[in-house]
Write a protein that holds these residues in place. Structure first.
Motif, PDB file in Angstrom:
ATOM      1  N   PHE A 120       0.818  -1.211   0.000  1.00 33.62           N
ATOM      2  CA  PHE A 120       0.000   0.000   0.000  1.00 33.62           C
ATOM      3  C   PHE A 120       0.854   1.265   0.000  1.00 33.62           C
ATOM      4  O   PHE A 120       0.490   2.277  -0.592  1.00 33.62           O
ATOM      5  N   SER A 121       2.016   1.208   0.672  1.00 34.84           N
ATOM      6  CA  SER A 121       2.851   2.401   0.815  1.00 34.84           C
ATOM      7  C   SER A 121       3.781   2.629  -0.357  1.00 34.84           C
ATOM      8  O   SER A 121       4.487   3.612  -0.412  1.00 34.84           O
ATOM      9  N   GLN A 123       4.728   3.131  -4.478  1.00 34.52           N
ATOM     10  CA  GLN A 123       4.166   3.829  -5.626  1.00 34.52           C
ATOM     11  C   GLN A 123       4.586   3.113  -6.901  1.00 34.52           C
ATOM     12  O   GLN A 123       5.754   2.874  -7.139  1.00 34.52           O
ATOM     13  N   ARG A 192      -8.084  -6.223  -0.976  1.00 33.73           N
ATOM     14  CA  ARG A 192      -8.749  -4.944  -1.262  1.00 33.73           C
ATOM     15  C   ARG A 192      -9.363  -4.359   0.009  1.00 33.73           C
ATOM     16  O   ARG A 192      -9.344  -3.144   0.220  1.00 33.73           O
ATOM     17  N   GLN A 195      -6.487  -2.794   2.033  1.00 33.27           N
ATOM     18  CA  GLN A 195      -5.989  -1.571   1.414  1.00 33.27           C
ATOM     19  C   GLN A 195      -7.013  -0.435   1.492  1.00 33.27           C
ATOM     20  O   GLN A 195      -6.643   0.725   1.654  1.00 33.27           O
ATOM     21  N   GLN A 196      -8.307  -0.778   1.408  1.00 32.41           N
ATOM     22  CA  GLN A 196      -9.338   0.253   1.576  1.00 32.41           C
ATOM     23  C   GLN A 196      -9.353   0.771   2.998  1.00 32.41           C
ATOM     24  O   GLN A 196      -9.533   1.970   3.244  1.00 32.41           O
ATOM     25  N   THR A 199      -6.531   3.126   3.221  1.00 36.39           N
ATOM     26  CA  THR A 199      -6.814   4.330   2.443  1.00 36.39           C
ATOM     27  C   THR A 199      -7.694   5.297   3.218  1.00 36.39           C
ATOM     28  O   THR A 199      -7.538   6.525   3.125  1.00 36.39           O
ATOM     29  N   ASP A 200      -8.615   4.760   4.003  1.00 33.86           N
ATOM     30  CA  ASP A 200      -9.532   5.595   4.766  1.00 33.86           C
ATOM     31  C   ASP A 200      -8.865   6.295   5.948  1.00 33.86           C
ATOM     32  O   ASP A 200      -9.461   7.188   6.553  1.00 33.86           O
ATOM     33  N   CYS A 201      -7.647   5.899   6.272  1.00 30.19           N
ATOM     34  CA  CYS A 201      -6.925   6.552   7.376  1.00 30.19           C
ATOM     35  C   CYS A 201      -6.465   7.940   6.943  1.00 30.19           C
ATOM     36  O   CYS A 201      -6.022   8.131   5.810  1.00 30.19           O
ATOM     37  N   SER A 202      -6.547   8.889   7.856  1.00 26.65           N
ATOM     38  CA  SER A 202      -6.256  10.282   7.501  1.00 26.65           C
ATOM     39  C   SER A 202      -4.775  10.625   7.552  1.00 26.65           C
ATOM     40  O   SER A 202      -4.379  11.679   7.053  1.00 26.65           O
ATOM     41  N   SER A 204      -0.404   8.974   8.200  1.00 25.87           N
ATOM     42  CA  SER A 204       0.483   7.821   8.293  1.00 25.87           C
ATOM     43  C   SER A 204       0.486   7.231   9.697  1.00 25.87           C
ATOM     44  O   SER A 204       0.595   6.022   9.882  1.00 25.87           O
ATOM     45  N   ARG A 207      -2.480   5.040   9.970  1.00 26.73           N
ATOM     46  CA  ARG A 207      -2.261   3.768   9.268  1.00 26.73           C
ATOM     47  C   ARG A 207      -1.331   2.859  10.060  1.00 26.73           C
ATOM     48  O   ARG A 207      -1.526   1.639  10.128  1.00 26.73           O
TER      49      ARG A 207
END
Length: 315
Positions: A120-121, A123, A192, A195-196, A199-202, A204, A207
């Motif tokens: 997830f982290s 790129q 998924r 990872q969702q 993603t919803d975390c505001s 780092s 997360r």
């Protein structure tokens, strides 16, 4: 007023001076040479005394609390990293002793694969594939190191804890493939979902907290599903300090005790979690592995990026 004559003040001479390996310093314990390890810049140890020092810290942490009964079956966390590699070696050395100081437990080991959270982290597709390959290699090493010593090793994935249908950890055997076990312990839906969730975390830090909570839940639930009631976690004194600072900074100081004590009981599964390395610093563990020529993986964290969170600033 103070009547001290400032003209007669003299500069204070430090009692101790910094010591460097390879100098003429002698071991502070036995007085012998050569010195191989210098702790806190002023405490020199020879090889034998240092190994005794670390082993005593590990064994005394278990012994003085008297919470692990003789002959107990324990599940030990292993990731292949610095602390878990040292914990594996210390447990093995203690169990195989023939003296009265033998560590009288029956260990088995558990590895939780965190490659999905790590991906997830990253790129880009190439970076994600590189991360997945790196974590697969780390998992293969961690499981193989346990099996080579003759202990049972179980494998599961971090996202398996999110499954509505219980997924029991799988036994890793000689000749097994981590990739095959990974396919049996996860699915595209679970990946998924994880990872969702991240993603919803505001931030780092959020997360990082989510991954830590999921890992703790995965370890406790897996321990319970395998029929164990006691879990050894490889939390060093350095990691305990990081947890204290990050919990206080996040406003969760009330829950710090259960994260850093030698023992705490998981409220849902009833599993007892022990931290036998909580008095050993990571620097000491690094020297311990170096002296014993024990390899370890350097993949430390999953979703952490440089300078994004308090734990990242300290490690």
């Amino acid at each position: 007023m103070c009547s001290v004559n400032t003209d007669s003040l003299q500069e204070m001479i430090p009692i101790t001076t910094e010591i460097f390996p390879g100098t003429s310093a002698t071991c502070r314990k036995c007085g012998g040479t050569p010195v191989e390890v210098v702790l806190r810049k002023t405490d020199p140890y020879c090889r034998a005394c240092f190994l005794t020092y670390v082993t005593h810290k590990f064994r005394s942490c278990i012994g003085k609390h008297k919470l692990v009964p003789v002959g107990a079956e324990v599940l030990v966390c292993t990731s292949g990293g610095l602390a878990s590699s040292a914990l594996l070696h210390l447990v093995h050395e203690g169990v195989t002793l023939t003296s009265l100081k033998k560590l009288r437990v029956q260990p088995a080991f558990l590895h939780v694969d965190e490659r999905c959270a790590s991906a997830f982290s990253r790129q880009g597709e190439n970076a994600e594939q590189s991360s997945s390959s790196s974590f697969a290699g780390d998992a293969e090493y961690a499981c193989r190191a346990v099996v080579q010593l003759g202990y049972p090793c179980y494998y599961t994935t971090l996202e398996a804890i999110l499954s509505p249908v219980p997924i029991a950890p799988l036994l890793y055997k000689r000749g097994s493939s981590v990739e095959v076990l990974h396919q049996q312990s996860t699915s595209a839906v679970l990946q998924r979902h994880l990872q969702q969730l991240l993603t919803d975390c505001s931030s780092s830090t959020a997360r990082e907290s989510v991954v830590r909570v999921l890992l703790q839940r995965s370890l406790a639930v897996s321990c319970s599903r395998l029929g164990y009631t006691r879990l050894f976690a490889g939390h060093s004194a350095t990691q305990v300090a990081v947890t204290i600072l990050s919990d206080v900074a996040e406003g969760r100081g009330a829950h710090t005790a259960q994260h850093v004590n030698f023992r705490h009981v998981d409220s849902d599964s009833g599993v007892e979690v022990f931290r036998p390395l909580r008095e050993v610093l990571e620097d000491e563990l690094l020297h311990y592995l170096t002296i014993n020529d024990i390899p370890y993986t350097r993949q430390k964290h999953t979703v952490r990026q440089p300078l994004w969170s308090i734990p990242c600033l300290l490690l």
